[in-house]
Design an enzyme around this catalytic site. Structure first.
Site, mmCIF file in Angstrom:
data_model
loop_
_atom_site.group_PDB
_atom_site.id
_atom_site.type_symbol
_atom_site.label_atom_id
_atom_site.label_comp_id
_atom_site.label_asym_id
_atom_site.label_seq_id
_atom_site.Cartn_x
_atom_site.Cartn_y
_atom_site.Cartn_z
ATOM 1 N N CYS A 118 42.926 78.221 10.613
ATOM 2 C CA CYS A 118 44.061 78.012 9.698
ATOM 3 C C CYS A 118 44.423 76.540 9.526
ATOM 4 O O CYS A 118 45.235 76.198 8.668
ATOM 5 C CB CYS A 118 45.257 78.817 10.181
ATOM 6 S SG CYS A 118 44.818 80.520 10.488
ATOM 7 N N HIS A 258 51.775 76.192 7.402
ATOM 8 C CA HIS A 258 50.868 77.346 7.458
ATOM 9 C C HIS A 258 51.724 78.603 7.623
ATOM 10 O O HIS A 258 52.680 78.624 8.407
ATOM 11 C CB HIS A 258 49.905 77.165 8.641
ATOM 12 C CG HIS A 258 49.114 78.383 8.953
ATOM 13 N ND1 HIS A 258 48.478 79.121 7.985
ATOM 14 C CD2 HIS A 258 48.855 79.015 10.134
ATOM 15 C CE1 HIS A 258 47.871 80.142 8.551
ATOM 16 N NE2 HIS A 258 48.078 80.103 9.853
ATOM 17 N N ASN A 288 49.142 86.092 6.484
ATOM 18 C CA ASN A 288 48.451 84.879 6.922
ATOM 19 C C ASN A 288 47.091 84.807 6.224
ATOM 20 O O ASN A 288 46.189 85.574 6.551
ATOM 21 C CB ASN A 288 48.288 84.948 8.452
ATOM 22 C CG ASN A 288 47.576 83.740 9.026
ATOM 23 O OD1 ASN A 288 46.987 82.939 8.292
ATOM 24 N ND2 ASN A 288 47.610 83.606 10.346
HETATM 25 N N1 ACO Z 1 53.405 98.190 15.016
HETATM 26 C C1 ACO Z 1 54.129 98.725 16.017
HETATM 27 N N2 ACO Z 1 54.009 98.326 17.293
HETATM 28 C C2 ACO Z 1 53.110 97.356 17.558
HETATM 29 C C3 ACO Z 1 52.324 96.760 16.548
HETATM 30 C C4 ACO Z 1 52.500 97.205 15.236
HETATM 31 N N3 ACO Z 1 51.808 96.691 14.204
HETATM 32 N N4 ACO Z 1 51.543 95.810 17.113
HETATM 33 C C5 ACO Z 1 51.822 95.801 18.429
HETATM 34 N N5 ACO Z 1 52.763 96.731 18.699
HETATM 35 C C6 ACO Z 1 53.359 97.076 19.987
HETATM 36 C C7 ACO Z 1 52.464 96.748 21.150
HETATM 37 O O1 ACO Z 1 51.553 97.786 21.378
HETATM 38 C C8 ACO Z 1 53.446 96.543 22.252
HETATM 39 O O2 ACO Z 1 53.831 97.827 22.727
HETATM 40 P P1 ACO Z 1 54.032 98.077 24.305
HETATM 41 O O3 ACO Z 1 55.174 97.176 24.691
HETATM 42 O O4 ACO Z 1 54.368 99.529 24.336
HETATM 43 O O5 ACO Z 1 52.750 97.712 24.944
HETATM 44 C C9 ACO Z 1 54.666 95.944 21.568
HETATM 45 O O6 ACO Z 1 54.520 96.256 20.184
HETATM 46 C C10 ACO Z 1 54.800 94.467 21.757
HETATM 47 O O7 ACO Z 1 53.537 93.858 21.481
HETATM 48 P P2 ACO Z 1 53.343 92.307 21.503
HETATM 49 O O8 ACO Z 1 51.947 91.968 21.094
HETATM 50 O O9 ACO Z 1 53.828 91.754 22.809
HETATM 51 O O10 ACO Z 1 54.365 91.896 20.350
HETATM 52 P P3 ACO Z 1 54.965 90.502 19.969
HETATM 53 O O11 ACO Z 1 56.424 90.594 19.993
HETATM 54 O O12 ACO Z 1 54.300 89.370 20.692
HETATM 55 O O13 ACO Z 1 54.546 90.356 18.430
HETATM 56 C C11 ACO Z 1 52.865 89.316 17.054
HETATM 57 C C12 ACO Z 1 53.175 90.387 18.075
HETATM 58 C C13 ACO Z 1 53.653 89.623 15.773
HETATM 59 C C14 ACO Z 1 51.374 89.341 16.760
HETATM 60 C C15 ACO Z 1 53.313 87.931 17.586
HETATM 61 O O14 ACO Z 1 52.858 87.757 18.896
HETATM 62 C C16 ACO Z 1 52.794 86.798 16.736
HETATM 63 O O15 ACO Z 1 53.146 86.658 15.580
HETATM 64 N N6 ACO Z 1 51.944 85.918 17.317
HETATM 65 C C17 ACO Z 1 51.373 84.800 16.589
HETATM 66 C C18 ACO Z 1 50.090 85.223 15.987
HETATM 67 C C19 ACO Z 1 49.574 84.231 14.986
HETATM 68 O O16 ACO Z 1 50.299 83.420 14.451
HETATM 69 N N7 ACO Z 1 48.281 84.328 14.710
HETATM 70 C C20 ACO Z 1 47.673 83.540 13.700
HETATM 71 C C21 ACO Z 1 46.905 82.447 14.287
HETATM 72 S S1 ACO Z 1 46.183 81.497 13.065
HETATM 73 C C22 ACO Z 1 44.515 81.728 13.074
HETATM 74 O O17 ACO Z 1 43.793 80.803 13.179
HETATM 75 C C23 ACO Z 1 43.916 83.031 12.939
#
Ligand code: ACO
Length: 336
Positions: A118, A258, A288
């Site tokens: 990204c 981004h 994204n």
């Molecule tokens: N719907 C419902 N529940 C979900 C979903 C979903 N889509 N996805 C995960 N969960 C659940 C998980 O299973 C977990 O459940 P559990 O507690 O029973 O195990 C719970 O939600 C919490 O999961 P986390 O992964 O800890 O959730 P978090 O609050 O961290 O949010 C997210 C996840 C949105 C992905 C966040 O961490 C984030 O935005 N991270 C940054 C990612 C990013 O920016 N990536 C791009 C990088 S750029 C590149 O180069 C590709």
């Protein structure tokens, strides 16, 4: 920058998006999730995805055509094509070579792809800057394009909800009025955090040697790990970029970051103390789109009148690697 380096002009910016829309509600047909979960954690409501034979090369080509049209250059003037793509349709020929062919450029020019996820647009701009300011090339086309949707694991709800497809492009040329549109640019990487986001190739050994474990060829991400890493690094980094340029946030008209997660964007906004109207976000509609997200956000917000040209903006991004980068730029009239 010493005085004998040539100033550079951002001459044109364009973007392209696939037509097919996937809403958060659509994703509930694939796995247990909800619009509420996705929107409150990411700011995303829907994303665009390629369909049929359409791919990142088509999107990149269209974005390039638009950026070229805005810049007013003839494609034959392009001296170098750099394509930032981390989710390309093929590893080779490079998307840059396909774009060379599709633009019908008769001249033999260098054309190559870079993988900076990204951060790809900023990395591409940095390469363009090095070639133009050194006088090696006059005109560089940078394209950022990804068809993430083809490389996601559509059973993994924590990763596949985040991404969309799209492309952006920028034409950079030697400046004809002495003004350098890139006030400051910087790129960084820390390979120690490479495990946070990866896209392995399957591949296999020659049958005459010991077989190796074939990995699934799908985007894998530790979302929580990425979030923690970026929230720690990016706001401070952007603040430092400004300070190193001898500027303060009041000198900046727009923050065009981004589009990965609205909470990360807000963290940078808070650190810079910028009001909402100066911060550009379209993550709600496109998710994204990797390297393409900054040029899409820039060109679309000009189209919608949210960004006025003749202004100054700070662009910043991060991605797999981990990589990150930022640029403080002048946005001339007519570039998009
Ligand atoms: N719907 C419902 N529940 C979900 C979903 C979903 N889509 N996805 C995960 N969960 C659940 C998980 O299973 C977990 O459940 P559990 O507690 O029973 O195990 C719970 O939600 C919490 O999961 P986390 O992964 O800890 O959730 P978090 O609050 O961290 O949010 C997210 C996840 C949105 C992905 C966040 O961490 C984030 O935005 N991270 C940054 C990612 C990013 O920016 N990536 C791009 C990088 S750029 C590149 O180069 C590709």
């Amino acid at each position: 920058m010493t005085n004998n380096l040539k100033p550079l002009k951002i001459a044109g910016v364009g973007y392209s998006l696939p037509k097919a829309v996937l809403t958060n509600d659509d994703l509930t047909k694939l796995y247990e999730t909800s619009d509420e979960w996705i929107y409150t954690r990411t700011g995303i409501k829907e994303r665009r995805v390629v369909s049929g034979t359409e791919d990142a090369t088509d999107l990149g080509f269209e974005a390039a055509q638009r950026a070229i049209a805005k810049s007013g250059i003839d494609p034959e003037e392009i001296d170098l094509i750099v394509v930032a793509s981390s989710a390309p349709p093929d590893l080779y020929p490079a998307v840059a070579c396909h774009i060379h062919q599709r633009l019908g450029i008769k001249k033999f020019v260098p054309a190559f792809d870079i993988t900076a996820a990204c951060s790809g647009l900023i990395y591409g701009m940095s390469i363009a800057r090095a070639y133009i300011s050194s006088g090696i090339y006059k005109t560089v086309l940078v394209v950022a394009t990804d068809n993430n949707s083809r490389l996601l694991d559509w059973t993994d709800r924590s990763t596949s909800v985040l991404f969309g497809d799209g492309a952006g492009a920028m034409v950079l040329t030697e400046s004809d009025d002495g003004v350098d549109d890139i006030i400051s640019i910087d790129i960084k990487a820390d390979g120690n955090y490479g495990h946070l986001i990866s896209l392995p190739f399957g591949g296999q050994n020659c049958p005459l040697v010991e077989p190796h474990e074939v990995k699934p060829q799908k985007i894998q991400m530790n979302g929580r790990g990425v979030y923690t890493f970026v929230a720690k690094i990016l706001p401070h980094y952007v603040e430092e970029l400004l300070a190193n340029a001898g500027m303060v946030s009041d000198d900046i008209d727009y923050l065009i970051p981004h589009q990965a997660n609205i909470r990360i964007i807000q963290a940078v906004q808070e650190r810079l103390g910028m009001p909402d109207e100066k911060v550009i976000s379209n993550i709600e509609k496109y998710g994204n789109t990797s390297a393409a997200s900054i040029p899409i956000a820039l060109a679309e917000s000009v189209e919608h009148g949210k960004v006025k040209l003749g202004s100054t903006a700070i662009l910043c991004g991060f991605g797999a690697g981990m990589t990150w980068g930022g640029a403080i730029v002048k946005l001339r009239e007519g570039i998009c």
